[in-house]
Design a protein around this motif. Structure first.
Motif, PDB file in Angstrom:
ATOM      1  N   SER A 150       0.916  -1.058   0.110  1.00  0.00           N
ATOM      2  CA  SER A 150       0.128  -0.025  -0.114  1.00  0.00           C
ATOM      3  C   SER A 150       0.954   1.301  -0.076  1.00  0.00           C
ATOM      4  N   GLU A 151       1.933   1.072   1.034  1.00  0.00           N
ATOM      5  CA  GLU A 151       2.859   2.357   0.945  1.00  0.00           C
ATOM      6  C   GLU A 151       3.680   2.595  -0.377  1.00  0.00           C
ATOM      7  N   LYS A 152       4.005   1.498  -1.100  1.00  0.00           N
ATOM      8  CA  LYS A 152       4.705   1.630  -2.238  1.00  0.00           C
ATOM      9  C   LYS A 152       3.797   2.203  -3.483  1.00  0.00           C
ATOM     10  N   GLN A 153       2.508   2.017  -3.327  1.00  0.00           N
ATOM     11  CA  GLN A 153       1.481   2.593  -4.274  1.00  0.00           C
ATOM     12  C   GLN A 153       1.353   3.911  -4.054  1.00  0.00           C
ATOM     13  N   ILE A 154       1.504   4.291  -2.544  1.00  0.00           N
ATOM     14  CA  ILE A 154       1.208   5.823  -2.286  1.00  0.00           C
ATOM     15  C   ILE A 154       2.342   6.534  -2.672  1.00  0.00           C
ATOM     16  N   PHE A 155       3.641   5.945  -2.645  1.00  0.00           N
ATOM     17  CA  PHE A 155       4.913   6.619  -3.128  1.00  0.00           C
ATOM     18  C   PHE A 155       4.775   6.761  -4.820  1.00  0.00           C
ATOM     19  N   LYS A 156       4.476   5.727  -5.413  1.00  0.00           N
ATOM     20  CA  LYS A 156       4.370   5.730  -6.804  1.00  0.00           C
ATOM     21  C   LYS A 156       3.440   6.871  -7.373  1.00  0.00           C
ATOM     22  N   GLU A 157       2.242   7.140  -6.529  1.00  0.00           N
ATOM     23  CA  GLU A 157       1.318   8.161  -6.901  1.00  0.00           C
ATOM     24  C   GLU A 157       1.918   9.538  -6.580  1.00  0.00           C
ATOM     25  N   LEU A 158       2.496   9.656  -5.427  1.00  0.00           N
ATOM     26  CA  LEU A 158       3.349  11.016  -5.140  1.00  0.00           C
ATOM     27  C   LEU A 158       4.444  10.989  -6.240  1.00  0.00           C
ATOM     28  N   ALA A 159       4.963  10.146  -6.639  1.00  0.00           N
ATOM     29  CA  ALA A 159       6.095  10.537  -7.719  1.00  0.00           C
ATOM     30  C   ALA A 159       5.476  10.851  -9.060  1.00  0.00           C
ATOM     31  N   SER A 160       4.266  10.254  -9.221  1.00  0.00           N
ATOM     32  CA  SER A 160       3.841  10.638 -10.724  1.00  0.00           C
ATOM     33  C   SER A 160       3.096  12.051 -10.676  1.00  0.00           C
TER      34      SER A 160
END
Length: 155
Positions: A123-133
């Motif tokens: 879940s945190e990986k997905q959040i970080f990917k969204e922030l990076a995007s």
């Protein structure tokens, strides 16, 4: 309002945050954003005791912080949160971050170690990917003088 640095650190205010980071970035205020702690008088008291002398402290909910950080006060702020979800919630409420520092995210069941001090779950990986995007630079450093690691290279 100038956000000098934003840091994810599960311990919130401790020696490194209180002194190394706040001195390196010449902040005059520490802003803790946490929807649980804002209602916990004991935790608030502990944070107040941990905050360095000469720096003001705000302990705010995500909703309060979204408004506060958009203010025009002449302050240089160190923003600290416990989770990446809080950062995403602030972004979704219109707060802009060029970069965030990821510090202490510690081991818990179901988390994978990606750097010496950062453990994340899916879940945190997905959040970080969204922030990076959204154009947010994800900077992993334990202390200000450490070599920066781009978190996107680890997830």
């Amino acid at each position: 309002m100038n956000i000098a640095i934003t840091r994810i650190d599960e311990r919130l205010i401790h020696g490194q945050v209180a002194y190394s980071w706040s001195v390196e970035y010449q902040v005059n205020e520490i802003v803790v954003v946490d929807d649980e702690i804002v209602h916990d008088d004991m935790q608030k008291m502990l944070l107040e005791m941990a905050a360095p002398k000469g720096k003001s402290l705000q302990i705010l909910s995500v909703e309060q912080a979204a408004d506060y950080l958009k203010g025009s006060e002449n302050k240089t702020v160190f923003l600290v949160v416990r989770t990446p979800q809080t950062i995403l919630d602030l972004v979704n409420k219109g707060v802009h971050f060029d970069s965030i520092n990821i510090g202490g995210m510690y081991y818990k069941e179901g988390k994978e170690q990606i750097t010496k001090t950062v453990y994340v779950d899916d879940s945190e990986k997905q959040i970080f990917k969204e922030l990076a995007s959204k154009g947010v630079l994800l900077d992993v450093r334990t202390a200000p003088g450490d070599k920066s690691i781009d978190l996107t290279t680890k997830i």
